[in-house]
Design a protein around this motif. Structure first.
Motif, short mmCIF file in Angstrom:
data_model
loop_
_atom_site.label_atom_id
_atom_site.label_comp_id
_atom_site.label_asym_id
_atom_site.label_seq_id
_atom_site.Cartn_x
_atom_site.Cartn_y
_atom_site.Cartn_z
N GLY A 179 6.98 -0.97 5.31
CA GLY A 179 7.74 -2.14 4.90
C GLY A 179 8.92 -1.70 4.05
N SER A 180 9.55 -2.63 3.41
CA SER A 180 10.69 -2.33 2.55
C SER A 180 10.26 -1.42 1.41
N VAL A 181 11.12 -0.53 1.07
CA VAL A 181 10.84 0.41 0.00
C VAL A 181 11.51 -0.05 -1.30
N TYR A 182 12.64 -0.71 -1.20
CA TYR A 182 13.39 -1.12 -2.38
C TYR A 182 13.34 -2.65 -2.52
N LEU A 183 13.40 -3.07 -3.76
CA LEU A 183 13.43 -4.48 -4.09
C LEU A 183 14.73 -4.77 -4.80
#
Length: 121
Positions: free
Chosen positions: A113-117
């Motif tokens: 999934g996404s690594v950064y927020l």
């Protein structure tokens, strides 16, 4: 001009033309051979690619047989070409093995999934 003189001129011309053909083949073989720089090159070092003529070679049909004086040179060239073909086949097999290993590793990767927020939103 005597017939013998004409034969000598013709023989010299055929010899020169065959020597030129062998010169071209030797140059192409040398250009296709890996260099010491190629063997040491890393990802950060750019190497110039040599573009070779990909046209299949055809034996010159207008020159007649290779002159006796050039048979040894032609035989050595043929042996060198066979050695180069063997080396290329070995390299091809190694590359295929490496690609197969890379594909196996890539097949084990799980989608993430996404690594950064984005906290600024």
């Amino acid at each position: 001009m005597s017939p013998d003189a004409l034969d000598d001129v013709t023989a010299d011309a055929v010899h020169s033309e065959w020597a030129a053909v062998l010169d071209v083949l030797e140059r192409e073989l040398t250009a296709s051979a890996p260099t010491a720089i190629d063997a040491r090159a890393s990802d950060s070092v750019a190497t110039a690619a040599t573009v070779l003529d990909a046209t299949p070679w055809a034996e010159p049909t207008t020159l007649g047989p290779v002159p006796r004086a050039l048979v040894g040179r032609a035989s050595r060239l043929l042996a060198a070409q066979r050695d180069r073909m063997s080396a290329l086949e070995t390299e091809r097999r190694q590359i295929l093995e490496h690609l197969g290993a890379l594909r196996q590793v890539a097949a084990t990767d799980e989608p993430r999934g996404s690594v950064y927020l984005d906290a600024s939103a």
